[in-house]
Write a protein that holds these residues in place. Structure first.
Motif, PDB file in Angstrom:
ATOM      1  N   SER A   4       1.010  -3.704 -11.181  1.00 35.14           N
ATOM      2  CA  SER A   4      -0.016  -4.346 -12.021  1.00 35.14           C
ATOM      3  C   SER A   4      -1.267  -4.667 -11.218  1.00 35.14           C
ATOM      4  N   ALA A   5      -1.082  -5.211 -10.017  1.00 36.89           N
ATOM      5  CA  ALA A   5      -2.239  -5.530  -9.169  1.00 36.89           C
ATOM      6  C   ALA A   5      -3.021  -4.272  -8.837  1.00 36.89           C
ATOM      7  N   CYS A   6      -2.321  -3.200  -8.532  1.00 35.94           N
ATOM      8  CA  CYS A   6      -3.002  -1.950  -8.177  1.00 35.94           C
ATOM      9  C   CYS A   6      -3.767  -1.377  -9.361  1.00 35.94           C
ATOM     10  N   ILE A   7      -3.140  -1.371 -10.523  1.00 37.10           N
ATOM     11  CA  ILE A   7      -3.818  -0.855 -11.715  1.00 37.10           C
ATOM     12  C   ILE A   7      -5.060  -1.680 -12.033  1.00 37.10           C
ATOM     13  N   SER A   8      -4.945  -2.975 -11.900  1.00 35.66           N
ATOM     14  CA  SER A   8      -6.039  -3.872 -12.275  1.00 35.66           C
ATOM     15  C   SER A   8      -7.180  -3.920 -11.267  1.00 35.66           C
ATOM     16  N   HIS A   9      -6.882  -3.717  -9.983  1.00 33.81           N
ATOM     17  CA  HIS A   9      -7.892  -4.008  -8.970  1.00 33.81           C
ATOM     18  C   HIS A   9      -8.206  -2.882  -7.994  1.00 33.81           C
ATOM     19  N   ALA A  10      -7.503  -1.756  -8.062  1.00 32.58           N
ATOM     20  CA  ALA A  10      -7.736  -0.687  -7.088  1.00 32.58           C
ATOM     21  C   ALA A  10      -9.142  -0.120  -7.215  1.00 32.58           C
ATOM     22  N   HIS A  11      -9.629   0.429  -6.125  1.00 36.94           N
ATOM     23  CA  HIS A  11     -10.974   1.007  -6.048  1.00 36.94           C
ATOM     24  C   HIS A  11     -10.957   2.527  -6.198  1.00 36.94           C
TER      25      HIS A  11
END
Length: 160
Positions: A125-132
């Motif tokens: 979830s963190a990666c989907i929401s905040h990845a560049h």
């Protein structure tokens, strides 16, 4: 090559789960056509209440993460790791480290263990929401679905 004249890089979060092994295989499959390298990242940290661990030592946590990474690589590729697959052992929270690493990646791949129904895990979830960069979430292989397909039936029907 990307706009910064760096070769493409795929980062894979590896925690030793079946989903992270599947993510490694997916990354290796995509690396060739994309002319990319693959970095398999294993993240570790000291658990909460770390005071006792500082007295005893924290090397065990790092060693466990390193062993888990090596087992995942062996499970994904066997004894011969592809030459374009490299490893990184990182200390810190996996979601935060992978998001930060995505700043210099062309693609971030993480596994989804599938233990929580329709809700993604905190790292994915963190990666989907905040990845560049773009994120690919790979599911763990579904053993029951694979067995049913091999029998020519549907999941849960015993192959009838």
């Amino acid at each position: 090559m990307d706009a910064l004249n760096r070769p493409p890089k795929i980062i894979v979060g590896v925690d030793g789960s079946d989903a992270s092994v599947a993510a490694l295989r997916t990354a290796a499959t995509l690396a060739g056509p994309l002319e990319a390298t693959v970095e398999a990242w294993a993240c570790w940290d000291v658990p909460a209440g770390f005071g006792l661990y500082l007295v005893v030592g924290i090397e065990g946590f790092k060693s466990a993460a390193e062993q888990s990474l090596e087992r995942a690589l062996t499970a994904a590729f066997g004894p011969e790791r592809p030459p374009d697959v490299h490893t990184r052992l990182m200390r810190g929270k996996p979601g935060e480290l992978l998001v930060e690493g995505s700043r210099n990646a062309s693609l971030l791949i993480v596994g989804r263990r599938g233990h929580s129904g329709f809700v993604l895990g905190s790292v994915s979830s963190a990666c989907i929401s905040h990845a560049h960069c773009p994120v690919l979430v790979v599911h763990a292989p579904d053993e029951e679905r694979a067995r049913a397909k091999d029998r020519g039936g549907k999941v849960g029907d015993g192959g009838k």
